[in-house]
Design an enzyme around this catalytic site. Structure first.
Site, PDB file in Angstrom:
ATOM      1  N   PRO A  29      27.658  41.036  35.448  1.00 24.49           N
ATOM      2  CA  PRO A  29      26.319  41.405  35.686  1.00 24.49           C
ATOM      3  C   PRO A  29      25.273  40.340  35.194  1.00 24.49           C
ATOM      4  CG  PRO A  29      27.460  43.463  35.609  1.00 24.49           C
ATOM      5  CD  PRO A  29      28.446  42.496  35.036  1.00 24.49           C
ATOM      6  N   CYS A  30      24.356  40.267  36.119  1.00 22.71           N
ATOM      7  CA  CYS A  30      23.455  39.066  35.665  1.00 22.71           C
ATOM      8  C   CYS A  30      21.987  39.619  35.699  1.00 22.71           C
ATOM      9  CB  CYS A  30      23.344  37.854  36.707  1.00 22.71           C
ATOM     10  SG  CYS A  30      23.154  38.387  38.426  1.00 22.71           S
ATOM     11  N   PRO A  31      21.184  40.700  35.754  1.00 18.09           N
ATOM     12  CA  PRO A  31      20.031  41.180  35.650  1.00 18.09           C
ATOM     13  C   PRO A  31      19.318  40.544  34.363  1.00 18.09           C
ATOM     14  CG  PRO A  31      21.277  42.949  36.301  1.00 18.09           C
ATOM     15  CD  PRO A  31      22.296  42.035  35.901  1.00 18.09           C
ATOM     16  N   PHE A  55      20.027  37.945  32.856  1.00 15.22           N
ATOM     17  CA  PHE A  55      19.771  36.560  32.917  1.00 15.22           C
ATOM     18  C   PHE A  55      18.915  35.916  34.005  1.00 15.22           C
ATOM     19  CE2 PHE A  55      24.520  36.415  31.233  1.00 15.22           C
ATOM     20  CZ  PHE A  55      24.000  36.634  30.135  1.00 15.22           C
TER      21      PHE A  55
END
Length: 405
Positions: free
Chosen positions: A148-150, A152
């Site tokens: 998951p990237c939120p 970043f």
């Protein structure tokens, strides 16, 4: 409270590895041994003569489908793969021709799991728990996933101590336990600049400390035949002992055949020009001041803006009149035809085949139902991008069948 980021630039390789392994051990101690995890691992069906795949943070399966396709390409050729991909039944009958065999998938996004279960073989063991609570993972030859990237994302929070940022530790935990020949991970461009690049540097060092030669590259999907301006960081890890040293082999990113003027990139007209102009799967709702702060409508002869994991943030359909700039950070719609791209259109732009169906769940509203689909599609790795990038790994297994299960 935001914590200070401590750079690992002055640390030795051994110290970085010790810090990583201590962190993994700390996380592992938090997870009680779960009989259900053990039972699921025992249900895994690995196939002889295949590179068996564990997929983490699998979502709806864009990365996984692209991997499968590259494995068919290397066995029977791209023309054959393209011909069977046009028909769902034909593809399902022929997908075993892939050199890759997905055996296990993990995600805790309910609707995405339903989508995945319908679109991939029933033989794949599905674990829907939070990865931070999974006590063990099955052995495999390749591990894939877009953690998951939120935390970043340049569009979202950028706190160094956002716990979502450290979910990658659990990806590495699975690597340390199973030691597959390869891993592939994907993340947003913002990962490169977080804490002036120090977070990305540490992340690569952590993956390397797990025993892998790590190659990372910022790629633009349009260079690989995807009708979309979508920049993403791809990390490919090669097991040093099992592959790099044994075969003197190093992964090299394929040059996209649509990049650097080699071929004209695929346009929106080519991708979605044949679809109905007035579909019923369009998210409808207000447009925020942030949305209206810049142009959101590409022309038919361009590539789409990045497909995001939100129906409300979907780019505009290219038909009708272009948007007009009326002030600093302020645009407006012109003409009578202005709507967001539909679910089917963004699915095409993400290069999913037309037969790939996304689960909308049991929302009481049409917008809520569609929102689940937009989220799955926007979170996915474009299928064609994965197919092109991962071909060298398929070729490695083709050239070294002794490394297959």
């Amino acid at each position: 409270m935001r914590k200070n980021f401590v750079s690992s630039a002055t640390f030795s390789t051994d110290k970085i590895r010790k810090i990583l392994l201590d962190k993994i051990e700390e996380e592992q101690e938090k997870i009680p041994i779960d009989a259900n995890d053990i039972e699921l691992n025992e249900q895994v069906i690995s196939k002889k003569g295949k590179a068996n795949v564990v997929s983490l943070f699998s979502g709806a399966g864009g990365l996984d489908l692209g991997l499968e396709l590259s494995g068919i390409d290397v066995n029977v050729g791209k023309n054959y793969t393209n011909s069977i991909l046009e028909d769902k039944e034909m593809f399902f009958e022929n997908r075993d021709k892939s050199i890759f065999n997905i055996i296990y998938s993990n995600d805790n996004f309910k609707e995405a799991n339903v989508t995945y279960s319908k679109m991939f073989p029933k033989s794949i063991v599905k674990n829907s728990k939070d990865i931070r609570k999974i006590s063990s993972f099955p052995e495999c030859q390749i591990m894939v996933g877009g953690f998951p990237c939120p935390g970043f994302s340049a569009a979202g929070p950028r706190l160094i101590d956002d716990p979502r940022n450290f979910l990658y530790i659990h990806f590495i935990r699975a690597l340390v336990e199973t030691q597959p020949q390869f891993f592939i991970a994907e993340n947003v461009k913002g990962l490169l600049t977080l804490a002036k690049g120090e977070v990305f540097k540490q992340l690569v060092e952590d993956f390397a400390s797990a025993g892998y030669d790590v190659q990372a590259k910022l790629v633009n999907s349009k260079d690989y035949g995807v009708p979309q301006l979508r920049e993403r960081v791809i990390l490919v890890g090669t097991n040093i002992k099992k592959v790099s040293e044994k075969y003197n082999w190093k992964f090299e990113f394929p040059a996209g055949e649509y990049g650097n003027g080699k071929k004209k990139p695929i346009t929106l007209r080519e991708a979605i020009g044949d679809l109905p102009a007035d579909p019923d799967d369009v998210f409808e709702g207000s447009f925020s001041s942030i949305y209206m702060s810049r142009n959101r409508k590409k022309s038919w002869d361009e590539q789409s803006f990045t497909i995001q994991a939100s129906g409300r943030q979907a780019p505009m359909w290219p038909g009708g009149s272009p948007m007009e700039k009326v002030g600093k950070d302020e645009w407006k719609f012109t003409g009578k035809i202005n709507r967001r791209l539909s679910v089917r259109e963004i699915s095409r732009i993400q290069t999913f085949p037309d037969w790939f169906e996304f689960e909308g769940g049991n929302s009481k509203t049409h917008s809520g139902y569609l929102a689940k689909k937009y989220k799955q599609i926007g979170n996915a790795v474009p299928v064609r991008l994965a197919r092109e990038i991962l071909y060298p790994i398929a070729q490695f297994f083709q050239d070294h069948p002794e490394e297959l299960y």
